[in-house]
Design a protein around this motif. Structure first.
Motif, PDB file in Angstrom:
ATOM      1  N   ASP A  52      20.923  53.227  45.907  1.00 39.93           N
ATOM      2  CA  ASP A  52      21.608  52.559  46.598  1.00 39.93           C
ATOM      3  C   ASP A  52      21.067  50.608  46.136  1.00 39.93           C
ATOM      4  O   ASP A  52      22.469  50.131  45.852  1.00 39.93           O
ATOM      5  CB  ASP A  52      21.974  52.603  48.086  1.00 39.93           C
ATOM      6  N   ASN A  95      21.607  50.866  42.019  1.00 44.11           N
ATOM      7  CA  ASN A  95      23.481  50.187  42.891  1.00 44.11           C
ATOM      8  C   ASN A  95      24.446  49.389  42.434  1.00 44.11           C
ATOM      9  O   ASN A  95      24.492  48.052  42.016  1.00 44.11           O
ATOM     10  CB  ASN A  95      24.208  51.255  42.774  1.00 44.11           C
ATOM     11  N   GLU A 150      30.793  54.255  30.922  1.00 41.08           N
ATOM     12  CA  GLU A 150      31.754  53.362  31.399  1.00 41.08           C
ATOM     13  C   GLU A 150      31.318  51.973  29.456  1.00 41.08           C
ATOM     14  O   GLU A 150      30.519  52.315  28.581  1.00 41.08           O
ATOM     15  CB  GLU A 150      30.937  52.398  32.514  1.00 41.08           C
ATOM     16  N   LEU A 205      26.974  52.886  36.963  1.00 43.42           N
ATOM     17  CA  LEU A 205      26.538  53.723  38.330  1.00 43.42           C
ATOM     18  C   LEU A 205      25.484  54.967  38.682  1.00 43.42           C
ATOM     19  O   LEU A 205      25.859  55.941  37.480  1.00 43.42           O
ATOM     20  CB  LEU A 205      27.961  54.356  38.721  1.00 43.42           C
ATOM     21  N   ASP A 234      22.874  58.158  39.284  1.00 47.98           N
ATOM     22  CA  ASP A 234      22.994  59.086  40.284  1.00 47.98           C
ATOM     23  C   ASP A 234      21.982  59.486  40.255  1.00 47.98           C
ATOM     24  O   ASP A 234      21.125  58.973  39.087  1.00 47.98           O
ATOM     25  CB  ASP A 234      24.003  60.585  40.059  1.00 47.98           C
ATOM     26  N   ASN A 285      22.900  46.587  39.546  1.00 47.34           N
ATOM     27  CA  ASN A 285      23.976  46.271  38.668  1.00 47.34           C
ATOM     28  C   ASN A 285      25.104  45.715  39.542  1.00 47.34           C
ATOM     29  O   ASN A 285      25.392  45.125  38.283  1.00 47.34           O
ATOM     30  CB  ASN A 285      23.775  48.067  38.610  1.00 47.34           C
ATOM     31  N   ALA A 286      25.263  45.852  40.120  1.00 43.96           N
ATOM     32  CA  ALA A 286      26.641  45.627  40.894  1.00 43.96           C
ATOM     33  C   ALA A 286      26.441  43.876  40.994  1.00 43.96           C
ATOM     34  O   ALA A 286      27.695  43.219  40.184  1.00 43.96           O
ATOM     35  CB  ALA A 286      27.019  45.411  41.880  1.00 43.96           C
ATOM     36  N   GLU A 295      31.692  46.447  32.897  1.00 47.84           N
ATOM     37  CA  GLU A 295      31.628  47.442  34.307  1.00 47.84           C
ATOM     38  C   GLU A 295      30.775  48.071  34.657  1.00 47.84           C
ATOM     39  O   GLU A 295      29.746  48.808  33.516  1.00 47.84           O
ATOM     40  CB  GLU A 295      32.565  48.982  33.662  1.00 47.84           C
TER      41      GLU A 295
END
Length: 327
Positions: A191, A194, A81, A211, A213, A197-198, A208
């Motif tokens: 969860d 993330n 990203e 994300l 995983d 991070n948002a 950006e």
């Protein structure tokens, strides 16, 4: 020194002696005039130089005069990203500053960033907390002279241990783990990571959020555990077993300090004073030789500043995230 005497080359990551010399110049440059500076440890530097990441490409440069390393630089290119952005660091030994070394390293980083298709270069600079807005110091002034603008600011805070106790809401129990997140909590932890991070404040930076995983989390955990004692505190609601928050702390191997990374309370679990309880639980579990903890908080993050102040944190430096457009 005449700038014509300066040579810039690329560090050979396979050369252990050269790696140690690069790190030494970086550390001495970072710590000059900054009693509370936090520099990457040699162990952490060894990990990133000898075990390339799947998610970032990194290059290290050296500025040499008569075969003596007088300045160093790092270029990081995100690969998954923010592929229009490069992240850069430039460090010059104090006795060799204001002679064009930093500018030469920066121009080499910009040239390499453009060749990699990047249109923006970001960098972090840190100055003393007492520095005023009109006189932030050499690192900030250098960044501005290179065309970088301030996009975000965070306070660098420090707390001596132990900190005051912070009891958890009795509706929650606190879980502690070290290293890899246990399998039974992994989905919830992803969860929360993330969400963090948002949500993390970023001022005027246009980035950006990564994300995560399971594979990317596992790769990160594996790399971090080679250089750090990785400690996580999580809050689990007793009524249904749902994880509602976490706090992530790193203790570099062989040091007497920790540095606080993420602390997040999920929206549905706020209002229970979990942030302070999570941090305090992690700190209380540290070995006796760990004497202090560093953290960074945006000035407008008033809730976290209140939490940090109650735990005994004080502002010791200001960190500025700068960005130059190079398109």
């Amino acid at each position: 020194m005449d700038i014509d005497e300066l040579d810039i080359d690329e560090l050979d990551p396979a050369d252990a002696t050269a790696r140690a010399a690069w790190h030494d110049v970086m550390e001495r440059s970072v710590r000059a005039g900054r009693p509370h500076a936090l520099a990457t440890t040699l162990a952490a530097f060894e990990v990133v130089t000898t075990a390339p990441s799947t998610y970032y490409s990194r290059t290290w440069l050296r500025a040499l005069v008569d075969d003596e390393v007088v300045g160093v630089a790092e270029l990081e290119l995100p690969l998954t990203e923010n592929t229009d952005v490069a992240q850069a660091e430039v460090h010059v030994l104090p006795e060799h500053r204001r002679r064009g070394v930093g500018r030469a390293l920066w121009e080499e980083l910009v040239q390499r960033s453009r060749a990699a298709g990047r249109t923006r270069v970001g960098s972090e600079v840190t100055v003393a907390a007492a520095t005023g807005d009109d006189d932030r110091g050499g690192a900030y002034d250098f960044a501005r002279a290179m065309g970088a603008l301030e996009r975000h600011r965070e306070d660098h805070l420090l707390a001596d241990l132990p900190v005051p106790a912070a009891a958890a809401d009795p509706a929650y129990e606190l879980l502690l783990w070290r290293g890899r997140c246990p399998d039974e909590h992994r989905g919830a932890y992803l969860d929360m990571r993330n969400q963090m991070n948002a949500d993390v404040p970023s001022g005027e930076l246009d980035r950006e959020p990564p994300l995560l995983d399971d594979a990317r989390l596992a790769a990160s955990e594996h790399r971090l555990m080679q250089a750090y004692d990785v400690r996580v505190a999580a809050a689990r609601r007793c009524a249904d077993g749902v994880l509602g928050g976490y706090s992530l702390l790193f203790v570099p191997h062989g040091t007497d300090y920790g540095w606080q990374d993420d602390t997040l309370v999920m929206p549905d679990h706020r209002g229970h004073r979990l942030g302070a309880a999570l941090k305090a639980a992690n700190y209380a579990d540290l070995p006796a030789e760990v004497a202090c903890v560093h953290t960074w908080t945006a000035p407008d993050n008033t809730a976290m500043h209140r939490t940090n102040t109650a735990l005994g944190f004080r502002v010791v430096e200001r960190m500025y995230e700068m960005e130059a457009v190079i398109a």
